[in-house]
Scaffold this motif. Sequence first.
Motif, mmCIF file in Angstrom:
data_model
loop_
_atom_site.group_PDB
_atom_site.id
_atom_site.type_symbol
_atom_site.label_atom_id
_atom_site.label_comp_id
_atom_site.label_asym_id
_atom_site.label_seq_id
_atom_site.Cartn_x
_atom_site.Cartn_y
_atom_site.Cartn_z
ATOM 1 N N UNK A 179 0.832 -1.207 0.000
ATOM 2 C CA UNK A 179 0.000 0.000 0.000
ATOM 3 C C UNK A 179 0.864 1.255 0.000
ATOM 4 N N UNK A 180 1.933 1.233 0.776
ATOM 5 C CA UNK A 180 2.824 2.390 0.823
ATOM 6 C C UNK A 180 3.499 2.623 -0.528
ATOM 7 N N UNK A 181 3.935 1.544 -1.180
ATOM 8 C CA UNK A 181 4.553 1.673 -2.496
ATOM 9 C C UNK A 181 3.564 2.243 -3.511
ATOM 10 N N UNK A 182 2.339 1.765 -3.460
ATOM 11 C CA UNK A 182 1.331 2.259 -4.391
ATOM 12 C C UNK A 182 1.065 3.752 -4.195
ATOM 13 N N UNK A 183 1.144 4.206 -2.950
ATOM 14 C CA UNK A 183 0.857 5.612 -2.665
ATOM 15 C C UNK A 183 2.014 6.530 -3.070
ATOM 16 N N UNK A 184 3.230 6.041 -2.939
ATOM 17 C CA UNK A 184 4.387 6.931 -3.080
ATOM 18 C C UNK A 184 5.131 6.805 -4.403
ATOM 19 N N UNK A 185 5.109 5.630 -5.022
ATOM 20 C CA UNK A 185 5.972 5.407 -6.179
ATOM 21 C C UNK A 185 5.250 5.206 -7.494
ATOM 22 N N UNK B 285 -10.411 8.826 -8.704
ATOM 23 C CA UNK B 285 -11.739 8.268 -8.468
ATOM 24 C C UNK B 285 -11.682 6.940 -7.749
ATOM 25 N N UNK B 286 -12.864 6.362 -7.531
ATOM 26 C CA UNK B 286 -12.977 5.103 -6.807
ATOM 27 C C UNK B 286 -12.672 3.926 -7.724
ATOM 28 N N UNK B 287 -12.109 2.908 -7.135
ATOM 29 C CA UNK B 287 -11.800 1.695 -7.898
ATOM 30 C C UNK B 287 -13.081 0.903 -8.123
ATOM 31 N N UNK B 288 -13.383 0.637 -9.351
ATOM 32 C CA UNK B 288 -14.589 -0.122 -9.680
ATOM 33 C C UNK B 288 -14.256 -1.595 -9.845
ATOM 34 N N UNK B 289 -15.219 -2.480 -9.609
ATOM 35 C CA UNK B 289 -14.951 -3.906 -9.811
ATOM 36 C C UNK B 289 -14.395 -4.166 -11.202
ATOM 37 N N UNK B 290 -13.276 -4.852 -11.246
ATOM 38 C CA UNK B 290 -12.643 -5.145 -12.517
ATOM 39 C C UNK B 290 -11.714 -4.050 -12.998
ATOM 40 N N UNK B 291 -11.730 -2.897 -12.316
ATOM 41 C CA UNK B 291 -10.884 -1.799 -12.734
ATOM 42 C C UNK B 291 -9.483 -1.921 -12.157
ATOM 43 N N UNK B 292 -8.583 -1.047 -12.621
ATOM 44 C CA UNK B 292 -7.205 -1.054 -12.156
ATOM 45 C C UNK B 292 -6.880 0.309 -11.540
ATOM 46 N N UNK B 293 -6.113 0.292 -10.468
ATOM 47 C CA UNK B 293 -5.655 1.527 -9.870
ATOM 48 C C UNK B 293 -4.354 2.001 -10.492
ATOM 49 N N UNK B 294 -3.444 1.067 -10.770
ATOM 50 C CA UNK B 294 -2.101 1.457 -11.177
ATOM 51 C C UNK B 294 -1.591 0.766 -12.432
#
Length: 466
Positions: free
Chosen positions: A369-375, A381-390
């Motif tokens: 979670x920390x890596x996703x936030x910083x790097x 927006x909100x993550x939808x089912x089946x969607x990707x954050x990164x």
Amino acid sequence: MTDVVFIGPSLPAGEVVRLLPDALVLPPVAHGDLLRLDVGPGDRVLIVDGFFLQHPPVRHREILDLLDRGVTVAGAASMGALRAAELWPFGMRGVGEVFQLYRDGVVTGDDEVAVVHGPAEEGHRTLSEPLVNVRVALRRAVAAGVLDDAEATLLLEIGRDLPFRQRSYRALERTAPPGATDAVHRFLAWHRRDPWDAKSADARLLLTMAAAGAPELRPRYAGDQPIDNLHTRFLDSWRARFAGTPAGGHWVSDRDLAAVLMLLHPEAPAWHRRGVLAGLAEVDLADPAVEDRAVEAAHRRGLTGPPPDGWDWLTAAERGLDDREAVLRVLVRAFGTTPYRSLALWMVAAPLRTPALRDAARQVAATAAALNETLVPRTTGHRRPGGRLHFRTEVVDACFARLWGCAADGLEAAAWDRGFVDLAAFRYAAEPLVAYVKAVGALRLPAVAGDRMRENTPAGAPARVG
């Protein structure tokens, strides 16, 4: 004893602390908040305010779960009064006039306690007037001889016709028809001299009773109706999603732990297979003949080998397996896979749920979670089912195909063998861990400990982790 108070616009947090000094004061309750609490018998959860629209509201089963665990749950004023009126037969305690109005069926719409309010930084400042406050004020005006019953009923209907976001005493005056003008003026002139906020009064009453140790605020007992059929897949799913432990400045849910163990522990497929087969055969996980017992159970139910067209749970490359192994793989995949929304920690094989492994998995999830936030650049927006954050789908697939040592066309079968029902479920669970895998590489999670389990490690499971 721990007192937890969920409150927002009904009463300032400072007044809560003054009335109940040792209470843990939290914002209005929303779906999932009760499942995050570390409370048990002897503790009290006092619900005053709750979210209606900004977030999903607190579910009834979340409250019933606390009651079933011996926690005292009481409500007043707003969401607390509404839920108490619905659940008082099962042991939730209700306090105050608003609760009584709902309990007795005088008020039936939840819009009567709804208000528009400012953000937490502004102390949830109220920006509209709840209709229940107007209702109670009108009843007091009748009792004081300011209005008669017909006039009070007319003014209440005028207020009811206003959308809850626009309700206020000024709006009542502005929208009143000519025939109600005199009654409105008399009522508002009296109300300014003798203002009364029913929701705030009920909130103060609840906190005062709690501080005094009022016997009315007791846990459920034999006189309350039994709570039946509490534990459903919905409650299990909510608990997996919301319950958890903080680590490294991040909240790590039980579902996060399950995902780490299923996706990243190299022994996960072997123990998952063994656990599913043991459950189907109704034998102990450590039984050395667990696969034979599972095959026997399958044969008793008429499952002896693949049909002429094969099984959907087998890949094209697996269609040449012998009947025994084909049956075993189909059993594991048909009965041991789940969509992401139903993923729960209890589904992970017991040998992978030791305290040491849970602690290690928690640190992995927090670091990810920390890596996703910083790097990693993130979407908005909100993550939808089946969607990707990164990460794009092909990046997720390639990362885990390399990690698991399988070809791209074998990824779905590898996901099945770790408990995921399809690639969508796997990708949703795996995507938050991609940055961690890329940064750390072949991580080390503690091996399954214990000589008894080690002697019965399934064939093909690694003797060494890392």
